[in-house]
Design an enzyme around this catalytic site. Structure first.
Site, short mmCIF file in Angstrom:
data_model
loop_
_atom_site.label_atom_id
_atom_site.label_comp_id
_atom_site.label_asym_id
_atom_site.label_seq_id
_atom_site.Cartn_x
_atom_site.Cartn_y
_atom_site.Cartn_z
N SER A 150 2.76 -22.23 70.08
CA SER A 150 2.81 -22.82 71.42
C SER A 150 1.46 -23.46 71.72
O SER A 150 0.46 -23.13 71.09
CB SER A 150 3.07 -21.71 72.45
N TYR A 153 2.12 -13.98 77.30
CA TYR A 153 2.68 -15.00 76.39
C TYR A 153 1.56 -15.65 75.59
O TYR A 153 1.67 -15.81 74.36
CB TYR A 153 3.40 -16.03 77.24
P1 NAP Z 1 14.98 -20.08 75.12
O1 NAP Z 1 15.89 -21.18 75.49
O2 NAP Z 1 14.58 -19.06 76.13
O3 NAP Z 1 15.57 -19.34 73.81
C1 NAP Z 1 14.94 -18.18 73.36
C2 NAP Z 1 15.82 -17.60 72.29
O4 NAP Z 1 15.22 -16.41 71.81
C3 NAP Z 1 17.22 -17.24 72.79
O5 NAP Z 1 18.18 -17.65 71.85
C4 NAP Z 1 17.18 -15.72 72.84
O6 NAP Z 1 18.40 -15.10 72.51
C5 NAP Z 1 16.20 -15.38 71.76
N1 NAP Z 1 15.58 -14.07 71.97
C6 NAP Z 1 14.79 -13.70 72.98
N2 NAP Z 1 14.43 -12.41 72.81
C7 NAP Z 1 15.03 -11.98 71.67
C8 NAP Z 1 15.03 -10.76 70.95
N3 NAP Z 1 14.36 -9.68 71.39
N4 NAP Z 1 15.74 -10.68 69.81
C9 NAP Z 1 16.43 -11.75 69.37
N5 NAP Z 1 16.47 -12.95 69.99
C10 NAP Z 1 15.77 -13.04 71.12
O7 NAP Z 1 13.59 -20.66 74.58
P2 NAP Z 1 13.18 -22.04 73.91
O8 NAP Z 1 12.56 -22.93 74.91
O9 NAP Z 1 14.28 -22.53 73.05
O10 NAP Z 1 11.97 -21.50 72.99
C11 NAP Z 1 12.19 -21.04 71.67
C12 NAP Z 1 10.83 -20.68 71.10
O11 NAP Z 1 9.92 -21.78 71.28
C13 NAP Z 1 10.17 -19.50 71.80
O12 NAP Z 1 9.44 -18.75 70.84
C14 NAP Z 1 9.19 -20.17 72.77
O13 NAP Z 1 8.10 -19.31 73.07
C15 NAP Z 1 8.76 -21.33 71.96
N6 NAP Z 1 8.20 -22.46 72.70
C16 NAP Z 1 8.93 -23.05 73.68
C17 NAP Z 1 8.36 -24.17 74.33
C18 NAP Z 1 9.10 -24.90 75.44
O14 NAP Z 1 8.44 -25.72 76.12
N7 NAP Z 1 10.38 -24.68 75.66
C19 NAP Z 1 7.11 -24.64 73.96
C20 NAP Z 1 6.40 -23.95 72.97
C21 NAP Z 1 6.97 -22.88 72.34
P3 NAP Z 1 19.66 -15.07 73.52
O15 NAP Z 1 20.31 -16.40 73.29
O16 NAP Z 1 20.48 -13.93 73.06
O17 NAP Z 1 19.11 -14.91 74.90
C1 GCO Z 2 4.49 -22.28 80.64
C2 GCO Z 2 5.46 -22.80 79.61
C3 GCO Z 2 4.75 -22.95 78.27
C4 GCO Z 2 5.72 -23.47 77.25
C5 GCO Z 2 5.08 -23.64 75.92
C6 GCO Z 2 3.97 -24.64 75.93
O1 GCO Z 2 4.94 -21.51 81.50
O2 GCO Z 2 3.33 -22.67 80.56
O3 GCO Z 2 6.58 -21.95 79.47
O4 GCO Z 2 4.21 -21.75 77.88
O5 GCO Z 2 6.78 -22.60 77.08
O6 GCO Z 2 4.72 -22.44 75.35
O7 GCO Z 2 3.61 -24.92 74.59
#
Ligand code: NAP
Ligand code: GCO
Length: 273
Positions: free
Chosen positions: A154, A167
């Site tokens: 992230s 986080y």
């Molecule tokens: P999301 O829509 O909240 O999806 C998260 C996924 O993780 C869901 O499928 C959830 O399963 C699963 N999960 C959560 N806790 C779990 C556990 N204990 N065991 C197994 N599965 C679990 O998030 P997203 O935005 O797609 O993000 C996916 C990844 O990218 C995360 O690691 C997040 O930190 C990272 N990320 C996101 C962003 C952003 O801007 N969106 C940016 C940087 C990094 P369920 O479907 O069963 O709930």
């Molecule tokens: C926040 C956001 C971010 C994104 C991502 C950025 O609250 O700042 O959720 O943390 O998820 O991780 O790279």
């Protein structure tokens, strides 16, 4: 030792034919998009999520894309469940060649208001989870002569902001876990790298983008769009090319790196007011 030089065509360089990929937390969102792209490149897909409902929705979504994915309900923080899932995948799909540690959660709470259990849960899912799943797949990768581990880090692996202390601590730790797996297992032809998404439009960031009562854009939405040289939020599709690269032979000499896919936000000090 004479180094064998393998020449590959671009098609071969980015092919995942014959590979088995596990993408954690991939019933939707970033994980689903990455899994779909790995499937498009030829991999067999296994994924997990945290509930039967999510599994059903996920399987339907993959079928809708013409992908026969193998889905499992498995909490990545539950070591026996993780080990059982990895063994089942080996039986039902194949020994895992590619692991994407994508499952994650966030709790946006001012640190002085966050209780220890909330903090521990975020660390457990976002950092201990990738440790447990990586630990479970590495022996198989060693036996197969190599593998790819991609940790979804992230911007918070590099920067902090209000309300995301747990986080950021987890994602900062995940950056260093990535480098340590790379260091410890590079000799086994296992490459471990990170993908660092910027701000991506998914359910996880929906609260930061929702329209205000007066119909105006969320202040955070305006802030991020202004701070990103690309002038937009990322989409889950923006992450698919980098994922295929890090999962494929094209990255066989890339190890311990975090590839930020952020539209330039980490490079940019911000526009003068
Ligand atoms: P999301 O829509 O909240 O999806 C998260 C996924 O993780 C869901 O499928 C959830 O399963 C699963 N999960 C959560 N806790 C779990 C556990 N204990 N065991 C197994 N599965 C679990 O998030 P997203 O935005 O797609 O993000 C996916 C990844 O990218 C995360 O690691 C997040 O930190 C990272 N990320 C996101 C962003 C952003 O801007 N969106 C940016 C940087 C990094 P369920 O479907 O069963 O709930
Ligand atoms: C926040 C956001 C971010 C994104 C991502 C950025 O609250 O700042 O959720 O943390 O998820 O991780 O790279």
């Amino acid at each position: 030792m004479k180094q064998e030089i393998i020449r590959r065509s671009p098609g071969e360089m980015f092919s995942l034919e014959g590979k088995t990929a596990l993408v954690t937390g991939a019933s939707h969102g970033i994980g689903f998009a990455i899994a779909k792209s790995l499937s498009d490149a030829g991999a067999q897909i296994a994924f997990n999520c945290s509930s039967a409902e999510s599994l059903e929705r996920g399987l339907a979504a993959y079928r809708n894309e013409g992908i026969e994915a193998h889905g499992y309900v498995c909490d990545v923080t539950d070591e026996p469940s993780v080990e059982a899932m990895v063994a089942e995948i080996a039986d039902q799909v194949g020994v895992i060649d590619i692991l994407v540690n994508n499952a994650g959660m966030i709790r946006r709470v001012p640190m002085h208001e966050m209780n220890a259990d909330e903090f521990r849960r975020v660390i457990d899912v976002d950092l201990t989870g990738p440790f447990l799943v990586s630990k479970a797949v590495i022996p198989g990768m060693i036996r197969k002569g190599g593998g790819k581990i991609i940790n979804v880090c992230s911007m918070m692996s590099e920067l902090g902001r209000e309300t995301v202390s747990a986080y950021a601590a987890a994602k900062g730790g995940l950056k260093m876990l990535t480098k340590n797996i790379a260091s410890e297992y590079g000799a086994y032809n296992i490459q471990c790298n990170g993908i660092g998404p910027g701000y991506i439009a998914t359910t996880q960031t929906a609260p930061l983008r929702e329209r205000q009562a007066d119909g105006s854009r969320h202040p955070f939405d305006q802030f991020i769009t202004a701070r990103t040289p690309a002038g937009r939020w990322g989409t889950v599709e923006d992450l698919t090319g980098p994922a295929i690269f890090l999962a494929s032979p094209a990255s066989d000499f890339v190890n311990g790196q975090i590839l930020y896919v952020d539209g330039g936000i980490l490079a940019y000090i911000g526009k003068q007011p």
